[in-house]
Scaffold this active site. Sequence first.
Site, mmCIF file in Angstrom:
data_model
loop_
_atom_site.group_PDB
_atom_site.id
_atom_site.type_symbol
_atom_site.label_atom_id
_atom_site.label_comp_id
_atom_site.label_asym_id
_atom_site.label_seq_id
_atom_site.Cartn_x
_atom_site.Cartn_y
_atom_site.Cartn_z
ATOM 1 N N ASP A 291 1.202 -0.852 -0.056
ATOM 2 C CA ASP A 291 0.107 0.231 -0.431
ATOM 3 C C ASP A 291 0.909 1.310 0.261
ATOM 4 O OD1 ASP A 291 -2.115 2.208 -0.583
ATOM 5 O OD2 ASP A 291 -3.359 1.044 1.647
HETATM 6 C C1 BGC Z 1 -5.055 3.420 -0.188
HETATM 7 C C2 BGC Z 1 -5.259 2.150 -1.203
HETATM 8 C C3 BGC Z 1 -5.092 3.198 -2.323
HETATM 9 C C4 BGC Z 1 -2.979 3.914 -2.535
HETATM 10 C C5 BGC Z 1 -3.448 4.714 -3.767
HETATM 11 C C6 BGC Z 1 -3.572 3.578 -0.476
HETATM 12 O O1 BGC Z 1 -3.881 5.020 0.474
HETATM 13 O O2 BGC Z 1 -4.976 2.892 1.243
HETATM 14 O O3 BGC Z 1 -6.616 1.983 -1.239
HETATM 15 O O4 BGC Z 1 -5.135 2.566 -3.576
HETATM 16 O O5 BGC Z 1 -3.386 4.600 -1.516
HETATM 17 O O6 BGC Z 1 -3.307 6.037 -3.903
#
Ligand code: BGC
Length: 756
Positions: A291
């Site tokens: 993530d």
């Molecule tokens: C979120 C993810 C997301 C990623 C990219 C993160 O803060 O938890 O779900 O896909 O950002 O935007």
Amino acid sequence: MKKSFATLVVAAVMLVGCGRGDGRLTKVSLDGEYAHKVDSVLKLMTLDEKIGQMNQYSCDALVTGPATRDEDKVQQIIDGRIGSMLNLIGAQKTREAQEFAMQSRLQIPLVFGLDVIHGMRTVYPLPLAEAASFDLDLIQRTAAGAAREAASQGIHWTFAPMVDIARDARWGRVMEGAGEDTWWGSRVAEARVHGFQGDDLSDTGTVMACVKHFAAYGAGIAGKDYNTVDMSDVTLHEIYLPPYEAGAKAGAATFMNSFNDINGIPATANEYIQRTLLKGDWGFRGFTVSDWGSIGEVVNHRYVADLKGAAEAAVLAGSDMDMESRAYVAHLKELVEDGTVPMEYIDDAVRRILLKKFELGLFDDPFRYCDEEREANTVLSPELRALSREAGDRSIVLLKNSSVLPLAEKPGTIALIGGLADSKADMIGFWANQGNIPAVVTVREGLEMRYPSSHILYAPGYDFESGMKTHEGEHLAQPVNPAKIAEAKAVASKADVVIVAVGERGDWSGESKSRADISVPADHQLLVQELKKTGKPVIVLVMCGRPVTFGDMEPSADAIVLTWWLGTEAGNAIADVLSGDYNPSGRLPITFPRVTGQCPIYYNHKSTGRPENDSWQYITSYTDVDYTPAYPFGFGLSYTTFEISEPKLEKSVFGMDEQIKAVVTVSNTGSVAGRETVQLYVRDEVASMTRNVKDLRGIVQVDLQPGESRDVEFVIGRDDLGFYNQKLEFITEPGEFTLMAGSNSRDVKGTKFTLE
Ligand code: BGC
């Protein structure tokens, strides 16, 4: 203390539990069409180029146009130091970035990822709302529609579906999943993966799915985002892991790990989760991405001392691509060169990434998703808008109706109250960053189109900018804005019927939007109570991204229509339901509590030694609020009524491996056609582990004319009746079971049978 993860892995500690895996590298098997191709590319790559493939940056929309001035990122693409970019959108922009990749030594194409969570420019209902449709075909079709539109804009990969089970409505990301139930969440995971990916990743109308957030991100303590997850291995395996497994088995191309730690090990550095389970037991042939920044955050978890330690922990645990921690580009080379990370770990990660680039067809033509004509014909096409409206219709849940809905064909003067009824931006909700806001149909516009001859009066009713003033359990002495409420009452008194929109603003549920008080804002509640005093029928539209509590306004509402945030066609879908053009059929995929203090609340809890009941004080409950929820899981009304029989079985004793067929008769006992979702629950009466009071094991949707009856069949087997024991073995025990059928998790009729 410096930990050497290599030592841990080589030691192959055979322990059950999160974090410690079994030490397998879990190499991807490349016996398919692309095996030779992947390896022939890998052989040509330098270590820097391999690490580059494992590196993902956000483009900040900077790669083209002004981006060409971002010499650093552009040069890094040319140098083969970036394998993937996120947040770069558009056929033209992705083409320009890909052209830089084609200047790199090996011309390995970039893969472009984006959060396409519930639509692209055309926005569909929130995933949680859509889960309320209980319509897997629809859910698959909206995922396919979102994929088509995103792919036309150069996107190869969506960071969806989020399949985290969410039992605590305080958690803001409840909106992004399918709710609280493991069985339903698993079916939705499969449907969304199939919808995004279609049958063939190289089809330019599809995108790679990314099952997230692995694992158990929805179980953060106290509903706080990013918080610690601490639970038994049995609960993890029984309740939280199955939707991820279902997504993997449905063929998801990628997985995203999660910010949280699980039982003491950060998910990103969790070898058991990523290697033993995902890449080992579940046979996952895709790649994992961290993530955003989660590799770096392993340092904040104080699991490693620095970014280098985080890179080591994450890569050994099976995190293949680093989203924005810049840990791999900074440290992997040194870790490989000093022998801490064996080269085969790097090779396996790169093979997995290259395999997907081949499957997407990018090695054949890196620009195949960059077609501006296709983009122009696909974005916000009438077909996608129609799909959004259909999804909106089916996602709405009717929670209360004292015979005021549907509206009369000529409803007379309508007083439409509430800023949310006149807001385009709020209707698309969170995680719809690319949604086209001007294209959104508001409730006001939807009603005006549906009732052209009606007089529709409007008043905002509350201060739209008043923020999150929620005062659960408190009575406000003064209205927040007395003038606005007085104006709304004056408008209401001129009308035949009052429709008032209350609830959350579009960005109140989502990432980092946990709330300690999930009540409808106090001024909205007060507004409903004041409107009721006009003596007019009051229809309340509740807009939200999570379960909310209704507090004092509930008795003042003649009807409550849960509209969630429905996306581009919100206003039309709401008008469809209010008018009766669509008979509401949504059912709650998550329990609605009476007060926030009941969270986490979910239907498939255990019995406990002092089960809930009405006749005794010393039960598992609270002293200040009823133990029941405001609205149970699976609940939803219709403009007609249904009767559902108990499940009928052909015999009462079944062998362990026999299929158990249950027939349930469902009848439309009202006066209009409607759709019922018949729900089947099971309960193991006595077992060697304490069991849930019931668990959903099937649903069947039926469309019935008034007076029509139909028999629907459910087939279950031993796996539907099993559970994990303390040794983490999945077992089914002989004994007595109850099968229950009903229209929601509370109102069921049961039949017992014995399993031998
Ligand atoms: C979120 C993810 C997301 C990623 C990219 C993160 O803060 O938890 O779900 O896909 O950002 O935007």
